[in-house]
Design a protein around this motif. Structure first.
Motif, PDB file in Angstrom:
ATOM      1  N   ASN A  39       0.852  -1.181   0.000  1.00  0.00           N
ATOM      2  CA  ASN A  39       0.000   0.000   0.000  1.00  0.00           C
ATOM      3  C   ASN A  39       0.893   1.238   0.000  1.00  0.00           C
ATOM      4  O   ASN A  39       2.044   1.156  -0.427  1.00  0.00           O
ATOM      5  N   ARG A  40       0.379   2.365   0.498  1.00  0.00           N
ATOM      6  CA  ARG A  40       1.156   3.613   0.482  1.00  0.00           C
ATOM      7  C   ARG A  40       1.229   4.222   1.874  1.00  0.00           C
ATOM      8  O   ARG A  40       1.306   5.436   2.037  1.00  0.00           O
ATOM      9  N   ILE A  41       1.170   3.364   2.869  1.00  0.00           N
ATOM     10  CA  ILE A  41       1.110   3.825   4.260  1.00  0.00           C
ATOM     11  C   ILE A  41       2.452   4.398   4.697  1.00  0.00           C
ATOM     12  O   ILE A  41       3.497   3.800   4.480  1.00  0.00           O
ATOM     13  N   GLN A  42       2.391   5.592   5.324  1.00  0.00           N
ATOM     14  CA  GLN A  42       3.615   6.238   5.805  1.00  0.00           C
ATOM     15  C   GLN A  42       3.784   6.106   7.314  1.00  0.00           C
ATOM     16  O   GLN A  42       4.899   6.026   7.812  1.00  0.00           O
ATOM     17  N   GLN A  43       2.655   6.123   8.028  1.00  0.00           N
ATOM     18  CA  GLN A  43       2.741   5.920   9.474  1.00  0.00           C
ATOM     19  C   GLN A  43       1.447   5.323  10.010  1.00  0.00           C
ATOM     20  O   GLN A  43       0.429   5.310   9.319  1.00  0.00           O
ATOM     21  N   LEU A  44       1.525   4.820  11.234  1.00  0.00           N
ATOM     22  CA  LEU A  44       0.381   4.148  11.854  1.00  0.00           C
ATOM     23  C   LEU A  44      -0.277   5.083  12.869  1.00  0.00           C
ATOM     24  O   LEU A  44       0.398   5.900  13.484  1.00  0.00           O
ATOM     25  N   PRO A  45      -1.586   4.923  13.076  1.00  0.00           N
ATOM     26  CA  PRO A  45      -2.245   5.752  14.083  1.00  0.00           C
ATOM     27  C   PRO A  45      -1.814   5.352  15.495  1.00  0.00           C
ATOM     28  O   PRO A  45      -1.437   4.198  15.723  1.00  0.00           O
ATOM     29  N   LEU A  46      -1.872   6.295  16.427  1.00  0.00           N
ATOM     30  CA  LEU A  46      -1.459   6.025  17.810  1.00  0.00           C
ATOM     31  C   LEU A  46      -2.344   4.973  18.470  1.00  0.00           C
ATOM     32  O   LEU A  46      -1.937   4.338  19.443  1.00  0.00           O
ATOM     33  N   THR A  47      -3.554   4.793  17.932  1.00  0.00           N
ATOM     34  CA  THR A  47      -4.498   3.844  18.527  1.00  0.00           C
ATOM     35  C   THR A  47      -4.139   2.382  18.256  1.00  0.00           C
ATOM     36  O   THR A  47      -4.793   1.482  18.778  1.00  0.00           O
ATOM     37  N   MET A  48      -3.108   2.137  17.463  1.00  0.00           N
ATOM     38  CA  MET A  48      -2.698   0.747  17.179  1.00  0.00           C
ATOM     39  C   MET A  48      -2.405  -0.017  18.466  1.00  0.00           C
ATOM     40  O   MET A  48      -2.556  -1.235  18.520  1.00  0.00           O
ATOM     41  N   ASP A  49      -1.974   0.716  19.505  1.00  0.00           N
ATOM     42  CA  ASP A  49      -1.612   0.026  20.746  1.00  0.00           C
ATOM     43  C   ASP A  49      -2.825  -0.532  21.488  1.00  0.00           C
ATOM     44  O   ASP A  49      -2.697  -1.178  22.521  1.00  0.00           O
ATOM     45  N   GLN A  50      -4.031  -0.286  20.947  1.00  0.00           N
ATOM     46  CA  GLN A  50      -5.254  -0.808  21.572  1.00  0.00           C
ATOM     47  C   GLN A  50      -5.681  -2.167  20.987  1.00  0.00           C
ATOM     48  O   GLN A  50      -6.636  -2.783  21.462  1.00  0.00           O
ATOM     49  N   LEU A  51      -4.970  -2.627  19.954  1.00  0.00           N
ATOM     50  CA  LEU A  51      -5.323  -3.905  19.313  1.00  0.00           C
ATOM     51  C   LEU A  51      -4.745  -5.069  20.132  1.00  0.00           C
ATOM     52  O   LEU A  51      -3.814  -5.752  19.716  1.00  0.00           O
ATOM     53  N   LYS A  52      -5.327  -5.285  21.303  1.00  0.00           N
ATOM     54  CA  LYS A  52      -4.719  -6.172  22.304  1.00  0.00           C
ATOM     55  C   LYS A  52      -4.652  -7.646  21.895  1.00  0.00           C
ATOM     56  O   LYS A  52      -3.911  -8.421  22.481  1.00  0.00           O
ATOM     57  N   SER A  53      -5.470  -8.053  20.896  1.00  0.00           N
ATOM     58  CA  SER A  53      -5.445  -9.463  20.477  1.00  0.00           C
ATOM     59  C   SER A  53      -4.532  -9.708  19.277  1.00  0.00           C
ATOM     60  O   SER A  53      -4.368 -10.848  18.832  1.00  0.00           O
ATOM     61  N   LEU A  54      -3.932  -8.627  18.738  1.00  0.00           N
ATOM     62  CA  LEU A  54      -3.187  -8.744  17.478  1.00  0.00           C
ATOM     63  C   LEU A  54      -1.979  -9.676  17.607  1.00  0.00           C
ATOM     64  O   LEU A  54      -1.177  -9.541  18.527  1.00  0.00           O
ATOM     65  N   ARG A  55      -1.882 -10.618  16.659  1.00  0.00           N
ATOM     66  CA  ARG A  55      -0.759 -11.567  16.628  1.00  0.00           C
ATOM     67  C   ARG A  55       0.157 -11.349  15.427  1.00  0.00           C
ATOM     68  O   ARG A  55       1.356 -11.614  15.491  1.00  0.00           O
ATOM     69  N   THR A  56      -0.441 -10.910  14.308  1.00  0.00           N
ATOM     70  CA  THR A  56       0.326 -10.761  13.069  1.00  0.00           C
ATOM     71  C   THR A  56       0.052  -9.380  12.471  1.00  0.00           C
ATOM     72  O   THR A  56      -1.104  -9.027  12.228  1.00  0.00           O
ATOM     73  N   LEU A  57       1.118  -8.613  12.235  1.00  0.00           N
ATOM     74  CA  LEU A  57       0.994  -7.296  11.615  1.00  0.00           C
ATOM     75  C   LEU A  57       1.945  -7.243  10.414  1.00  0.00           C
ATOM     76  O   LEU A  57       3.169  -7.272  10.574  1.00  0.00           O
ATOM     77  N   ILE A  58       1.344  -7.192   9.220  1.00  0.00           N
ATOM     78  CA  ILE A  58       2.143  -7.216   7.993  1.00  0.00           C
ATOM     79  C   ILE A  58       2.020  -5.867   7.283  1.00  0.00           C
ATOM     80  O   ILE A  58       0.941  -5.469   6.852  1.00  0.00           O
ATOM     81  N   LEU A  59       3.166  -5.179   7.191  1.00  0.00           N
ATOM     82  CA  LEU A  59       3.210  -3.842   6.588  1.00  0.00           C
ATOM     83  C   LEU A  59       4.263  -3.788   5.489  1.00  0.00           C
ATOM     84  O   LEU A  59       4.790  -2.729   5.169  1.00  0.00           O
ATOM     85  N   ALA A  60       4.562  -4.932   4.888  1.00  0.00           N
ATOM     86  CA  ALA A  60       5.605  -5.003   3.853  1.00  0.00           C
ATOM     87  C   ALA A  60       5.219  -4.143   2.648  1.00  0.00           C
ATOM     88  O   ALA A  60       4.045  -4.033   2.299  1.00  0.00           O
TER      89      ALA A  60
END
Length: 238
Positions: free
Chosen positions: A94-115
């Motif tokens: 995609n064209r993502i430059q940065q992540l929102p600060l709220t990402m730290d609320q995704l307490k169940s997240l196991r896999t984050l793919i930003l390649a």
């Protein structure tokens, strides 16, 4: 795509909890999905033309997997943080430059793919995600890995194909880190922290394609310790 085709997709999703519509040239997140906020567990809208996600994404309370690879997303709305059950978030190419600060609320997240995005600064705040196993930031524009990396609970970090010339020694303090990939970056031998070999849990350290020959690692202090971990892990899986 015709309304009848979309309608049949929606009907199927109502029963299965899965909505998959890839490679259809969709310009926007389908509003019709709002009817299924209580049902959907898996959404895959890869290979479309999405440029943004609506704030309503936060209302999909049951969502466990969201895959949006190969779109045109420039970022994520803050409401993404409301997806408390989300385990997999895949946003490669995609064209993502940065992540929102709220990402730290995704307490169940196991896999984050930003390649394959346009991230130039290592995302901070992900240390709050205690269940995160895999963080893939390959094919971005990172130039350094900061000390905050030590807060991550991940088992694997993929940083291949960036422009990294600085790798903080604090990466060796990641408590669960077993696999560290930094292939095809701009690291010279002096930039490799000895603590990764000597003191970390890392049992697979991929460094091919940097500014030194891999065999030079063999002469570094702690290489024997690293090889013990590498061999032990290899035996376990052979």
């Amino acid at each position: 795509m015709g309304n009848s085709a979309l309608k049949s997709h929606l009907e199927t999703s109502q029963k299965t909890g899965v909505f998959q519509l890839t490679g259809k040239g969709l310009p926007a997140f389908p509003e019709e999905l709002q009817r299924l906020t209580a049902n959907l567990r898996t959404v895959d809208l890869s290979d479309n033309k999405l440029e943004s996600l609506p704030p309503s994404i936060g209302s999909y309370a049951q969502l466990r997997s969201l895959t949006l690879n190969s779109n045109r997303l420039g970022g994520l709305p803050a409401e993404i943080g409301k997806l408390k059950k989300l385990e997999t978030l895949s946003l490669s190419s995609n064209r993502i430059q940065q992540l929102p600060l709220t990402m730290d609320q995704l307490k169940s997240l196991r896999t984050l793919i930003l390649a394959g995005n346009r991230i130039s600064e290592f995302p901070t705040g992900l240390g709050a995600l205690r269940h995160l196993d895999l963080l893939d930031l390959s094919r971005n524009q990172l130039q350094s890995v900061p000390p905050e990396v030590s807060e991550l609970q991940v088992i694997e970090i993929n940083l291949n194909q960036n422009q990294i010339s600085l790798l903080s020694a604090d990466v060796s303090r990641c408590p669960r880190l077993k696999v560290l990939r930094v292939e095809e970056n701009c690291l010279d031998l002096a930039a490799i922290p000895l603590s990764i070999l000597n003191e970390s849990q890392v049992s697979l350290f991929s460094v091919e394609g940097n500014l030194f020959e891999v065999k030079c690692l063999r002469d570094m202090e702690g290489y024997d310790k690293y090889m013990e971990r590498f061999t032990a892990t290899k035996k376990k899986f052979s």
